[in-house]
Design a protein around this motif. Structure first.
Motif, PDB file in Angstrom:
ATOM      1  N   GLN A 166       0.855  -1.183   0.000  1.00 22.31           N
ATOM      2  CA  GLN A 166       0.000   0.000   0.000  1.00 22.31           C
ATOM      3  C   GLN A 166       0.889   1.230   0.000  1.00 22.31           C
ATOM      4  OE1 GLN A 166      -3.170  -2.233   2.868  1.00 22.31           O
ATOM      5  NE2 GLN A 166      -3.546  -0.063   2.574  1.00 22.31           N
ATOM      6  N   SER A 167       0.406   2.278  -0.634  1.00 18.88           N
ATOM      7  CA  SER A 167       1.264   3.423  -0.941  1.00 18.88           C
ATOM      8  C   SER A 167       1.784   4.138   0.295  1.00 18.88           C
ATOM      9  CB  SER A 167       0.525   4.410  -1.840  1.00 18.88           C
ATOM     10  OG  SER A 167      -0.752   4.700  -1.315  1.00 18.88           O
ATOM     11  N   SER A 168       0.996   4.160   1.360  1.00 18.63           N
ATOM     12  CA  SER A 168       1.438   4.875   2.564  1.00 18.63           C
ATOM     13  C   SER A 168       1.065   4.072   3.795  1.00 18.63           C
ATOM     14  CB  SER A 168       0.763   6.253   2.661  1.00 18.63           C
ATOM     15  OG  SER A 168       0.954   7.003   1.503  1.00 18.63           O
ATOM     16  N   ARG A 169       1.888   4.167   4.842  1.00 19.48           N
ATOM     17  CA  ARG A 169       1.513   3.547   6.117  1.00 19.48           C
ATOM     18  C   ARG A 169       0.696   4.512   6.960  1.00 19.48           C
ATOM     19  NH1 ARG A 169       0.748  -0.019   8.310  1.00 19.48           N
ATOM     20  NH2 ARG A 169       2.258  -0.542   9.914  1.00 19.48           N
ATOM     21  N   TYR A 170       1.060   5.777   6.875  1.00 16.84           N
ATOM     22  CA  TYR A 170       0.346   6.810   7.621  1.00 16.84           C
ATOM     23  C   TYR A 170       0.082   7.984   6.692  1.00 16.84           C
ATOM     24  CZ  TYR A 170       2.052   4.205  11.639  1.00 16.84           C
ATOM     25  OH  TYR A 170       2.336   3.210  12.538  1.00 16.84           O
ATOM     26  N   LEU A 171      -1.107   8.576   6.846  1.00 20.72           N
ATOM     27  CA  LEU A 171      -1.503   9.693   5.997  1.00 20.72           C
ATOM     28  C   LEU A 171      -2.349  10.639   6.821  1.00 20.72           C
ATOM     29  CD1 LEU A 171      -0.921  10.155   2.978  1.00 20.72           C
ATOM     30  CD2 LEU A 171      -3.118   9.089   2.466  1.00 20.72           C
ATOM     31  N   VAL A 172      -2.061  11.948   6.714  1.00 13.29           N
ATOM     32  CA  VAL A 172      -2.869  12.959   7.392  1.00 13.29           C
ATOM     33  C   VAL A 172      -3.375  13.930   6.341  1.00 13.29           C
ATOM     34  CG1 VAL A 172      -2.936  14.776   9.127  1.00 13.29           C
ATOM     35  CG2 VAL A 172      -1.503  12.752   9.502  1.00 13.29           C
ATOM     36  N   LYS A 173      -4.681  14.107   6.281  1.00 11.12           N
ATOM     37  CA  LYS A 173      -5.308  14.979   5.292  1.00 11.12           C
ATOM     38  C   LYS A 173      -6.297  15.915   5.987  1.00 11.12           C
ATOM     39  CE  LYS A 173      -3.371  13.249   1.625  1.00 11.12           C
ATOM     40  NZ  LYS A 173      -2.503  14.068   0.739  1.00 11.12           N
ATOM     41  N   ARG A 174      -6.670  16.942   5.253  1.00 14.37           N
ATOM     42  CA  ARG A 174      -7.632  17.906   5.784  1.00 14.37           C
ATOM     43  C   ARG A 174      -9.004  17.624   5.197  1.00 14.37           C
ATOM     44  NH1 ARG A 174      -5.696  20.972   9.445  1.00 14.37           N
ATOM     45  NH2 ARG A 174      -3.500  21.496   9.371  1.00 14.37           N
ATOM     46  N   THR A 175     -10.019  17.997   5.942  1.00 19.59           N
ATOM     47  CA  THR A 175     -11.410  17.857   5.495  1.00 19.59           C
ATOM     48  C   THR A 175     -11.579  18.513   4.127  1.00 19.59           C
ATOM     49  OG1 THR A 175     -12.183  17.881   7.775  1.00 19.59           O
ATOM     50  CG2 THR A 175     -13.800  18.354   6.079  1.00 19.59           C
ATOM     51  N   GLY A 176     -12.241  17.797   3.219  1.00 22.53           N
ATOM     52  CA  GLY A 176     -12.504  18.318   1.893  1.00 22.53           C
ATOM     53  C   GLY A 176     -11.449  17.967   0.861  1.00 22.53           C
ATOM     54  N   GLU A 177     -10.301  17.467   1.288  1.00 21.24           N
ATOM     55  CA  GLU A 177      -9.252  17.095   0.335  1.00 21.24           C
ATOM     56  C   GLU A 177      -9.635  15.815  -0.402  1.00 21.24           C
ATOM     57  OE1 GLU A 177      -5.491  17.782   3.064  1.00 21.24           O
ATOM     58  OE2 GLU A 177      -4.871  17.566   0.973  1.00 21.24           O
ATOM     59  N   LYS A 178      -9.103  15.668  -1.600  1.00 21.45           N
ATOM     60  CA  LYS A 178      -9.257  14.426  -2.351  1.00 21.45           C
ATOM     61  C   LYS A 178      -8.080  13.528  -1.972  1.00 21.45           C
ATOM     62  CE  LYS A 178     -10.445  12.810  -6.983  1.00 21.45           C
ATOM     63  NZ  LYS A 178     -10.817  13.232  -8.347  1.00 21.45           N
ATOM     64  N   VAL A 179      -8.395  12.298  -1.635  1.00 24.52           N
ATOM     65  CA  VAL A 179      -7.367  11.389  -1.127  1.00 24.52           C
ATOM     66  C   VAL A 179      -7.311  10.148  -2.005  1.00 24.52           C
ATOM     67  CG1 VAL A 179      -6.574  10.053   0.857  1.00 24.52           C
ATOM     68  CG2 VAL A 179      -7.821  12.201   1.222  1.00 24.52           C
ATOM     69  N   PHE A 180      -6.102   9.749  -2.349  1.00 20.22           N
ATOM     70  CA  PHE A 180      -5.884   8.538  -3.139  1.00 20.22           C
ATOM     71  C   PHE A 180      -5.097   7.538  -2.297  1.00 20.22           C
ATOM     72  CE2 PHE A 180      -7.181   9.850  -7.373  1.00 20.22           C
ATOM     73  CZ  PHE A 180      -7.126  11.234  -7.307  1.00 20.22           C
ATOM     74  N   LEU A 181      -5.643   6.340  -2.174  1.00 22.59           N
ATOM     75  CA  LEU A 181      -4.917   5.247  -1.539  1.00 22.59           C
ATOM     76  C   LEU A 181      -4.677   4.196  -2.607  1.00 22.59           C
ATOM     77  CD1 LEU A 181      -6.879   4.838   1.830  1.00 22.59           C
ATOM     78  CD2 LEU A 181      -4.927   6.306   1.339  1.00 22.59           C
ATOM     79  N   GLU A 182      -3.405   3.795  -2.733  1.00 21.65           N
ATOM     80  CA  GLU A 182      -3.078   2.848  -3.800  1.00 21.65           C
ATOM     81  C   GLU A 182      -2.635   1.514  -3.231  1.00 21.65           C
ATOM     82  OE1 GLU A 182      -2.687   5.042  -7.734  1.00 21.65           O
ATOM     83  OE2 GLU A 182      -0.711   4.423  -7.018  1.00 21.65           O
ATOM     84  N   CYS A 183      -2.979   0.473  -3.972  1.00 24.85           N
ATOM     85  CA  CYS A 183      -2.648  -0.882  -3.574  1.00 24.85           C
ATOM     86  C   CYS A 183      -2.122  -1.637  -4.788  1.00 24.85           C
ATOM     87  CB  CYS A 183      -3.895  -1.573  -3.024  1.00 24.85           C
ATOM     88  SG  CYS A 183      -3.685  -3.325  -2.637  1.00 24.85           S
TER      89      CYS A 183
END
Lengths: 113, 111
Positions: free
Chosen positions: A6-23
């Protein structure tokens, strides 16, 4: 040795952001899955895919979308992240036409602030 | 509705003893049942699979039983070690190739 990454072990984002998680899986598996896991709720299936460009909704698809352009890669997209999407996200793959033993990635701990 | 139940309370045992974890289900006719191990902050790892026509399966110190009449599976770890401490998940599949997971039971083995 079979591997799901998986692309990241830890991720911090802000409300409203577009988030991509890759596998990505290297086992040539047809089936791929995205789960989220929260304390007390166990593993909940978000989306799964039986083949390239195919996707099926799981138990909790709201707020998520997925993309599978290549057999080995399955992406989870949060179009507009919200705080209630803070969770551990787990990707898994399995081989079609056999028992459904799933091979999981290490997980991405997503925090939405 | 379909339900899988695993004890939500942690199981605490002493090193060297046999740990026994339970998975009960209702309104399922599973073709097979699987057990996974999950360490904190990690993805589950497959341990054992048992089919509906099998009563028992073994792998090293692990043993799984499957009673379709009682609708129950028992997962045993003999000669338990502190390294066996983890959460253990059972998963059932009725033939759709998409397993449904229980919420898991935490095992803590004390030295």
């Amino acid at each position: 040795d079979v591997k799901v990454t998986q692309s990241s072990r830890y991720l911090v984002k802000r409300t409203g952001e577009k988030v991509f998680l890759e596998c990505v899986q290297d086992m040539d598996h047809e089936n791929m899955f995205w789960y989220r896991q929260d304390p007390g709720l166990g593993l909940r299936l978000i989306y799964f895919s039986y083949d390239v460009k195919m996707k099926e909704k799981g138990d909790i698809p709201e707020g998520y979308s997925v993309s599978r352009e290549k057999k080995e890669r399955f992406s989870l997209i949060l179009e507009s992240a919200s705080t209630n999407q803070t969770s551990m996200y787990l990707c898994a793959s399995s081989q079609q036409g056999t028992t459904d033993t799933q091979y999981f990635g290490p997980g991405t701990r997503l925090t939405v602030l | 509705s379909q339900k899988i139940e695993q004890n939500s309370e942690a199981l605490n045992i002493q090193e060297g003893k046999t740990a026994t974890l339970t998975c009960n289900y209702t309104n399922y006719s599973p073709a097979y049942l699987q057990w996974y191990r999950q360490d904190p902050g990690r993805g589950p790892v497959f341990l054992l699979l048992i089919r509906e026509n099998e009563k028992e399966k073994r792998k090293e110190r692990l043993k799984v039983t499957f009673d379709t009449t009682l609708k129950q599976s028992l997962f045993h770890i003999t000669a338990s070690q502190p390294a066996d401490s983890a959460t253990y998940l059972c998963a059932l599949d009725a033939g759709s190739y998409i397993p449904t997971f229980g919420r898991g039971t935490s095992l803590i083995v004390h030295p």
